[in-house]
Design a protein around this motif. Sequence first.
Motif, PDB file in Angstrom:
ATOM      1  N   GLN A  78     -11.493  -2.753  10.885  1.00 36.26           N
ATOM      2  CA  GLN A  78     -10.508  -3.796  10.601  1.00 36.26           C
ATOM      3  C   GLN A  78      -9.776  -4.259  11.857  1.00 36.26           C
ATOM      4  OE1 GLN A  78      -7.676  -3.331   7.112  1.00 36.26           O
ATOM      5  NE2 GLN A  78      -6.544  -2.386   8.762  1.00 36.26           N
ATOM      6  N   GLY A  85      -5.297  -9.018  -3.690  1.00 32.95           N
ATOM      7  CA  GLY A  85      -4.218  -8.064  -3.427  1.00 32.95           C
ATOM      8  C   GLY A  85      -3.493  -8.384  -2.145  1.00 32.95           C
ATOM      9  N   GLY A 119     -12.000   1.925  -0.392  1.00 32.25           N
ATOM     10  CA  GLY A 119     -11.052   2.170  -1.470  1.00 32.25           C
ATOM     11  C   GLY A 119     -11.714   2.041  -2.836  1.00 32.25           C
ATOM     12  N   VAL A 145      -7.875  -8.582  -0.017  1.00 32.30           N
ATOM     13  CA  VAL A 145      -6.956  -7.640  -0.670  1.00 32.30           C
ATOM     14  C   VAL A 145      -5.829  -7.171   0.241  1.00 32.30           C
ATOM     15  CG1 VAL A 145      -8.773  -6.771  -2.209  1.00 32.30           C
ATOM     16  CG2 VAL A 145      -8.269  -5.525  -0.104  1.00 32.30           C
ATOM     17  N   GLY A 203     -12.236   5.955  -2.441  1.00 33.23           N
ATOM     18  CA  GLY A 203     -12.621   5.955  -3.855  1.00 33.23           C
ATOM     19  C   GLY A 203     -11.379   5.863  -4.734  1.00 33.23           C
ATOM     20  N   ILE A 235      -2.022   7.404  -1.216  1.00 28.71           N
ATOM     21  CA  ILE A 235      -2.537   6.024  -1.292  1.00 28.71           C
ATOM     22  C   ILE A 235      -1.768   5.131  -0.321  1.00 28.71           C
ATOM     23  CG2 ILE A 235      -2.780   3.977  -2.765  1.00 28.71           C
ATOM     24  CD1 ILE A 235      -3.316   5.873  -5.121  1.00 28.71           C
ATOM     25  N   LEU A 236      -0.435   5.256  -0.346  1.00 30.15           N
ATOM     26  CA  LEU A 236       0.389   4.444   0.570  1.00 30.15           C
ATOM     27  C   LEU A 236       0.042   4.715   2.033  1.00 30.15           C
ATOM     28  CD1 LEU A 236       4.014   4.543  -0.884  1.00 30.15           C
ATOM     29  CD2 LEU A 236       2.616   2.505  -0.458  1.00 30.15           C
ATOM     30  N   TRP A 267      -5.907 -12.097 -11.047  1.00 33.99           N
ATOM     31  CA  TRP A 267      -5.103 -10.988 -11.575  1.00 33.99           C
ATOM     32  C   TRP A 267      -5.798 -10.510 -12.839  1.00 33.99           C
ATOM     33  CZ3 TRP A 267       0.066 -10.912 -14.621  1.00 33.99           C
ATOM     34  CH2 TRP A 267       0.605  -9.616 -14.588  1.00 33.99           C
ATOM     35  N   THR A 273     -12.479  -5.954 -11.984  1.00 37.24           N
ATOM     36  CA  THR A 273     -11.909  -6.812 -10.935  1.00 37.24           C
ATOM     37  C   THR A 273     -12.998  -7.258  -9.971  1.00 37.24           C
ATOM     38  OG1 THR A 273      -9.819  -5.609 -11.117  1.00 37.24           O
ATOM     39  CG2 THR A 273     -10.140  -6.928  -9.125  1.00 37.24           C
ATOM     40  N   ALA A 298      -2.238  -5.536   0.063  1.00 33.42           N
ATOM     41  CA  ALA A 298      -1.963  -4.133   0.392  1.00 33.42           C
ATOM     42  C   ALA A 298      -1.049  -3.986   1.605  1.00 33.42           C
ATOM     43  CB  ALA A 298      -3.273  -3.382   0.626  1.00 33.42           C
ATOM     44  N   SER A 299      -1.077  -4.971   2.498  1.00 34.22           N
ATOM     45  CA  SER A 299      -0.218  -4.889   3.689  1.00 34.22           C
ATOM     46  C   SER A 299       1.250  -5.082   3.322  1.00 34.22           C
ATOM     47  CB  SER A 299      -0.622  -5.966   4.698  1.00 34.22           C
ATOM     48  OG  SER A 299      -0.303  -7.251   4.180  1.00 34.22           O
ATOM     49  N   PHE A 348      -3.557   0.843  -6.816  1.00 30.96           N
ATOM     50  CA  PHE A 348      -2.506   0.404  -5.888  1.00 30.96           C
ATOM     51  C   PHE A 348      -1.372  -0.231  -6.694  1.00 30.96           C
ATOM     52  CE2 PHE A 348      -0.753  -1.791  -2.163  1.00 30.96           C
ATOM     53  CZ  PHE A 348      -0.855  -0.781  -1.227  1.00 30.96           C
TER      54      PHE A 348
HETATM   55  P1  NDP Z   1      -7.456   1.245  -2.636  1.00 25.81           P
HETATM   56  O1  NDP Z   1      -8.079   2.486  -3.159  1.00 25.81           O
HETATM   57  O2  NDP Z   1      -8.361   0.232  -2.049  1.00 25.81           O
HETATM   58  O3  NDP Z   1      -6.320   1.595  -1.584  1.00 25.81           O
HETATM   59  C1  NDP Z   1      -5.649   0.591  -0.859  1.00 25.81           C
HETATM   60  C2  NDP Z   1      -6.355   0.303   0.482  1.00 25.81           C
HETATM   61  O4  NDP Z   1      -5.763  -0.835   1.070  1.00 25.81           O
HETATM   62  C3  NDP Z   1      -6.190   1.409   1.495  1.00 25.81           C
HETATM   63  O5  NDP Z   1      -7.130   2.441   1.365  1.00 25.81           O
HETATM   64  C4  NDP Z   1      -6.335   0.661   2.814  1.00 25.81           C
HETATM   65  O6  NDP Z   1      -7.704   0.671   3.240  1.00 25.81           O
HETATM   66  C5  NDP Z   1      -5.987  -0.776   2.452  1.00 25.81           C
HETATM   67  N1  NDP Z   1      -4.863  -1.246   3.262  1.00 25.81           N
HETATM   68  C6  NDP Z   1      -4.939  -2.213   4.158  1.00 25.81           C
HETATM   69  N2  NDP Z   1      -3.786  -2.417   4.750  1.00 25.81           N
HETATM   70  C7  NDP Z   1      -2.930  -1.553   4.231  1.00 25.81           C
HETATM   71  C8  NDP Z   1      -1.569  -1.280   4.476  1.00 25.81           C
HETATM   72  N3  NDP Z   1      -0.848  -1.943   5.389  1.00 25.81           N
HETATM   73  N4  NDP Z   1      -0.993  -0.299   3.752  1.00 25.81           N
HETATM   74  C9  NDP Z   1      -1.703   0.394   2.856  1.00 25.81           C
HETATM   75  N5  NDP Z   1      -3.007   0.153   2.594  1.00 25.81           N
HETATM   76  C10 NDP Z   1      -3.608  -0.813   3.288  1.00 25.81           C
HETATM   77  O7  NDP Z   1      -6.617   0.583  -3.806  1.00 25.81           O
HETATM   78  P2  NDP Z   1      -7.103  -0.272  -5.064  1.00 25.81           P
HETATM   79  O8  NDP Z   1      -8.564  -0.268  -5.193  1.00 25.81           O
HETATM   80  O9  NDP Z   1      -6.272   0.152  -6.219  1.00 25.81           O
HETATM   81  O10 NDP Z   1      -6.604  -1.726  -4.684  1.00 25.81           O
HETATM   82  C11 NDP Z   1      -7.096  -2.424  -3.541  1.00 25.81           C
HETATM   83  C12 NDP Z   1      -6.378  -3.750  -3.486  1.00 25.81           C
HETATM   84  O11 NDP Z   1      -6.820  -4.554  -4.570  1.00 25.81           O
HETATM   85  C13 NDP Z   1      -4.862  -3.651  -3.601  1.00 25.81           C
HETATM   86  O12 NDP Z   1      -4.283  -4.659  -2.819  1.00 25.81           O
HETATM   87  C14 NDP Z   1      -4.616  -3.911  -5.079  1.00 25.81           C
HETATM   88  O13 NDP Z   1      -3.336  -4.376  -5.347  1.00 25.81           O
HETATM   89  C15 NDP Z   1      -5.715  -4.922  -5.367  1.00 25.81           C
HETATM   90  N6  NDP Z   1      -6.133  -4.983  -6.768  1.00 25.81           N
HETATM   91  C16 NDP Z   1      -5.813  -6.096  -7.466  1.00 25.81           C
HETATM   92  C17 NDP Z   1      -6.220  -6.268  -8.760  1.00 25.81           C
HETATM   93  C18 NDP Z   1      -5.905  -7.558  -9.444  1.00 25.81           C
HETATM   94  O14 NDP Z   1      -6.030  -7.680 -10.663  1.00 25.81           O
HETATM   95  N7  NDP Z   1      -5.502  -8.579  -8.701  1.00 25.81           N
HETATM   96  C19 NDP Z   1      -6.948  -5.221  -9.484  1.00 25.81           C
HETATM   97  C20 NDP Z   1      -7.289  -4.077  -8.649  1.00 25.81           C
HETATM   98  C21 NDP Z   1      -6.874  -3.973  -7.336  1.00 25.81           C
HETATM   99  P3  NDP Z   1      -8.006   0.623   4.830  1.00 25.81           P
HETATM  100  O15 NDP Z   1      -7.319   1.807   5.400  1.00 25.81           O
HETATM  101  O16 NDP Z   1      -9.479   0.667   4.950  1.00 25.81           O
HETATM  102  O17 NDP Z   1      -7.445  -0.682   5.328  1.00 25.81           O
END
Ligand code: NDP
Length: 323
Positions: A191, A238, A150, A215, A317, A310-311, A263, A126, A240-241, A41
């Motif tokens: 969710q 994270g 994810g 996250v 996975g 992804i977005l 982080w 992580t 993600a929203s 992400f």
């Molecule tokens: P994912 O493969 O988990 O993909 C992102 C997931 O976030 C989506 O599949 C979705 O799952 C969920 N999501 C929830 N709300 C939203 C939204 N509004 N828009 C888009 N996606 C949303 O990605 P990653 O495994 O790469 O990362 C997951 C999270 O962990 C991210 O926030 C990332 O930034 C964070 N992260 C942080 C790290 C750090 O060092 N701090 C390291 C690795 C990851 P669903 O549809 O089920 O809600």
Amino acid sequence: MKAIVVERLGPPGVMELQHVPVPQPGPGEVRLKVEAVGINFADVLAVAGEYLTRTRLPYTPGMEFAGTVDALGEGVTGVQVGQRVASLGGRGGLAEYAISPAAALIPVPSTLTAAQAAAFPVSYFTAYHGLKTLGHGQPGEWVLVQAAAGALGTASIQLAKALGMNVIAMASTEEKLQIARDLGADVTLLQDDPERVQKVREAAGGRGVPLILEVVGGKRFQESLDMAANRGRIIVIGNASREQANLRPVELMKRNLTVTGLWLTSLMQDQEATREAAQVLTPLVASGQVTPQVGPTYALEGSPRAFQDILDRKTTGKVIIEP
Ligand code: NDP
């Protein structure tokens, strides 16, 4: 060589396939012939110009990749040309050849495919730091895993189960919850279930959840506070929203909550924490007790589509790109 190049920040469509010179490793660096790139992400946010750090342009995305060592920079020891490795913290992975600091290389167990190796470092390190280093999770404790299907979510479920913890998994669709159950999640919840706060609290013995890997951010962060047990730990990993969350510190007092940021990039500088994580993770992955979950796989020219998927929350996975 072929490489994805970003000349201006924006939506995934700004990524272009170009022909560029093969990069040369500097002192302490190695060059890899890239076989598979794990897309995080964070890569999507970086291309959009929304990441924690500023992205210098032009650049080739891809911080996590696996392949064979192809050339050694000055002063590199302990790594051989031809060795299969994964890199956590390299640069320019979305290309036929990419550079990694030798110190950022992780040996790849022979049991893993290149795609599995590329799906491993970021998500599992992580997850470990969230569950253990900062989360202090204990066997028998409940942990809430958001975005459970994810890359990080699937890693967190598997690792939590391997460490003897009980998992409540949340995701946006029933298909995603099935993935979480298949990986061993004890309780799964949509969710958007209208009674989610109460259901999560009840699932964890009626007292709320002691550990939450947060996250999603935004209004979900406020919910995490409501779902947490007395003395609960919320690890902010994270957003993600991409929404802002309101935190009134006084709310933490009511149930003696701890909110901790995580982080991976800065934690990697803590060599002891990294060594400790590797000591736990390497045997688990080599023995197959945890298996990196390879998601949809794209060719290099499919990178914009991969980022958009992804977005759009279409992936499960780890999204993989094979140059
Ligand atoms: P994912 O493969 O988990 O993909 C992102 C997931 O976030 C989506 O599949 C979705 O799952 C969920 N999501 C929830 N709300 C939203 C939204 N509004 N828009 C888009 N996606 C949303 O990605 P990653 O495994 O790469 O990362 C997951 C999270 O962990 C991210 O926030 C990332 O930034 C964070 N992260 C942080 C790290 C750090 O060092 N701090 C390291 C690795 C990851 P669903 O549809 O089920 O809600």
